[in-house]
Motif scaffolding. Structure first.
Motif, mmCIF file in Angstrom:
data_model
loop_
_atom_site.group_PDB
_atom_site.id
_atom_site.type_symbol
_atom_site.label_atom_id
_atom_site.label_comp_id
_atom_site.label_asym_id
_atom_site.label_seq_id
_atom_site.Cartn_x
_atom_site.Cartn_y
_atom_site.Cartn_z
ATOM 1 N N VAL A 1 -0.016 1.981 2.348
ATOM 2 C CA VAL A 1 1.131 2.762 1.858
ATOM 3 C C VAL A 1 2.421 2.292 2.533
ATOM 4 O O VAL A 1 3.440 2.059 1.870
ATOM 5 N N ARG A 2 2.371 2.138 3.835
ATOM 6 C CA ARG A 2 3.574 1.804 4.601
ATOM 7 C C ARG A 2 4.006 0.355 4.405
ATOM 8 O O ARG A 2 5.189 0.069 4.159
ATOM 9 N N ASP A 3 3.063 -0.572 4.479
ATOM 10 C CA ASP A 3 3.414 -1.986 4.541
ATOM 11 C C ASP A 3 3.361 -2.684 3.190
ATOM 12 O O ASP A 3 4.151 -3.601 2.947
ATOM 13 N N TRP A 4 2.425 -2.283 2.326
ATOM 14 C CA TRP A 4 2.289 -2.969 1.035
ATOM 15 C C TRP A 4 3.098 -2.268 -0.052
ATOM 16 O O TRP A 4 3.852 -2.911 -0.781
ATOM 17 N N TRP B 1 -7.274 -0.744 -1.872
ATOM 18 C CA TRP B 1 -5.968 -1.396 -1.899
ATOM 19 C C TRP B 1 -6.067 -2.834 -1.408
ATOM 20 O O TRP B 1 -5.279 -3.696 -1.828
ATOM 21 N N GLY B 2 -7.042 -3.116 -0.530
ATOM 22 C CA GLY B 2 -7.246 -4.495 -0.096
ATOM 23 C C GLY B 2 -7.656 -5.397 -1.250
ATOM 24 O O GLY B 2 -7.204 -6.539 -1.347
ATOM 25 N N LEU B 3 -8.519 -4.888 -2.128
ATOM 26 C CA LEU B 3 -8.905 -5.659 -3.317
ATOM 27 C C LEU B 3 -7.695 -5.930 -4.195
ATOM 28 O O LEU B 3 -7.489 -7.062 -4.659
ATOM 29 N N PHE B 4 -6.876 -4.905 -4.434
ATOM 30 C CA PHE B 4 -5.709 -5.082 -5.296
ATOM 31 C C PHE B 4 -4.713 -6.055 -4.663
ATOM 32 O O PHE B 4 -4.108 -6.885 -5.361
ATOM 33 N N GLY C 1 -1.503 -9.860 -5.042
ATOM 34 C CA GLY C 1 -0.470 -10.290 -4.102
ATOM 35 C C GLY C 1 0.475 -9.165 -3.753
ATOM 36 O O GLY C 1 0.359 -8.543 -2.700
ATOM 37 N N THR C 2 1.403 -8.868 -4.623
ATOM 38 C CA THR C 2 2.414 -7.846 -4.347
ATOM 39 C C THR C 2 2.063 -6.525 -5.026
ATOM 40 O O THR C 2 1.351 -6.495 -6.046
ATOM 41 N N ALA C 3 2.587 -5.452 -4.475
ATOM 42 C CA ALA C 3 2.398 -4.145 -5.101
ATOM 43 C C ALA C 3 3.019 -4.117 -6.490
ATOM 44 O O ALA C 3 2.460 -3.538 -7.425
ATOM 45 N N GLU C 4 4.163 -4.767 -6.632
ATOM 46 C CA GLU C 4 4.848 -4.776 -7.935
ATOM 47 C C GLU C 4 3.985 -5.421 -9.006
ATOM 48 O O GLU C 4 3.947 -4.963 -10.158
ATOM 49 N N ALA C 5 3.281 -6.493 -8.648
ATOM 50 C CA ALA C 5 2.419 -7.174 -9.622
ATOM 51 C C ALA C 5 1.255 -6.272 -10.033
ATOM 52 O O ALA C 5 0.892 -6.200 -11.214
#
Length: 253
Positions: free
Chosen positions: A86-89, A124-127, A132-136
């Motif tokens: 949540v904080r970093d990605w 979230w590690g899988l995603f 790569g990015t949260a936006e993607a």
């Protein structure tokens, strides 16, 4: 600046969450439940930030979890909300409050929590690994929970003291489940209507079963993947590989 349609989607999700919050907060749960945390109350700012940042566009895929984990959404307000993810990605840095009646074994420390929610770390590690990015990832996907409540049950300890354990919604008495599920079903239908996904992916057996019942009349393809909980022996043997194969085989990825 969000366009009118994006604003409407965000508002529909937040309105649905507010209705769910109010409905479940009026419910009462008997022993062995001793505490009930609702992150939609004390962590609303973080939850709203998640929806506003990542829930504005239509989604091809909606992932559905069960309910908050004590070291995940209960801390961060984000479904499967492992703190580092949540904080970093996702880069969500909203402040959270604390439950009014906090259990000493399950303190809420927000983004300062040093415990890691293993299920969220895996999900979230899988995603992150795949997109790569949260936006993607969030361009076509979103993760929501079926039930917003964390249930803490009494668990007597051998040497005395107030023990506790996480109790999942499926373990509640039938009458309590009926009232809770009615509110959660309505919320899931509202979110599905707002985001119009092609696929709804139930994370584990419980979420899949609830989606099948709540969305029986909706035009959405239901898919199930293995839950990433460390309590499952199968999940401890290459959960990312298993979940990816299930999603590829179903045509989601």
């Amino acid at each position: 600046m969000l366009d009118r349609n994006a604003n409407a989607r965000v508002r529909a999700q937040l309105d649905a969450a507010e209705k769910l919050r109010d409905a479940v907060d009026s419910l009462r749960f008997a022993a062995p439940v001793v505490r009930v945390y609702d992150p939609l109350d004390y962590a609303w700012n973080a939850f709203a930030a998640y929806v506003e940042r990542y829930g504005a566009n239509p989604k091809r895929v909606l992932f559905l979890g069960m309910n908050p984990g004590p070291w995940g959404m209960a801390q961060t307000g984000v479904p499967f909300g492992e703190v580092a993810a949540v904080r970093d990605w996702m880069r969500i840095d909203a402040t959270t409050g604390r439950p009014a009646d906090e259990h000493p074994r399950y303190p809420v420390e927000g983004l300062s929590c040093r415990r890691s929610e293993v299920s969220g770390q895996r999900l979230w590690g899988l995603f992150r690994e795949r997109f790569g990015t949260a936006e993607a990832f969030f361009a076509e996907h979103l993760v929501v929970n079926y039930c917003p409540l964390l249930f803490i049950a009494a668990s007597p300890r051998r040497k005395g003291g107030e023990g506790a354990r996480n109790l999942t919604p499926d373990k509640l008495p039938a009458a309590e489940r009926r009232a809770l599920y009615a509110a959660c079903d309505a919320h899931l239908r509202a979110v599905t209507k707002a985001l119009a996904p092609r696929f709804l992916v139930g994370i584990g057996t419980f979420a899949s079963a609830r989606a099948r019942e709540a969305l029986a009349d909706e035009k959405v393809e239901l898919v199930r993947i293995l839950h990433p909980s460390p309590a499952s022996p199968l999940s401890n043997r290459d959960w990312p590989g298993t979940a990816t194969r299930q999603l590829v085989d179903a045509g989601v990825w």
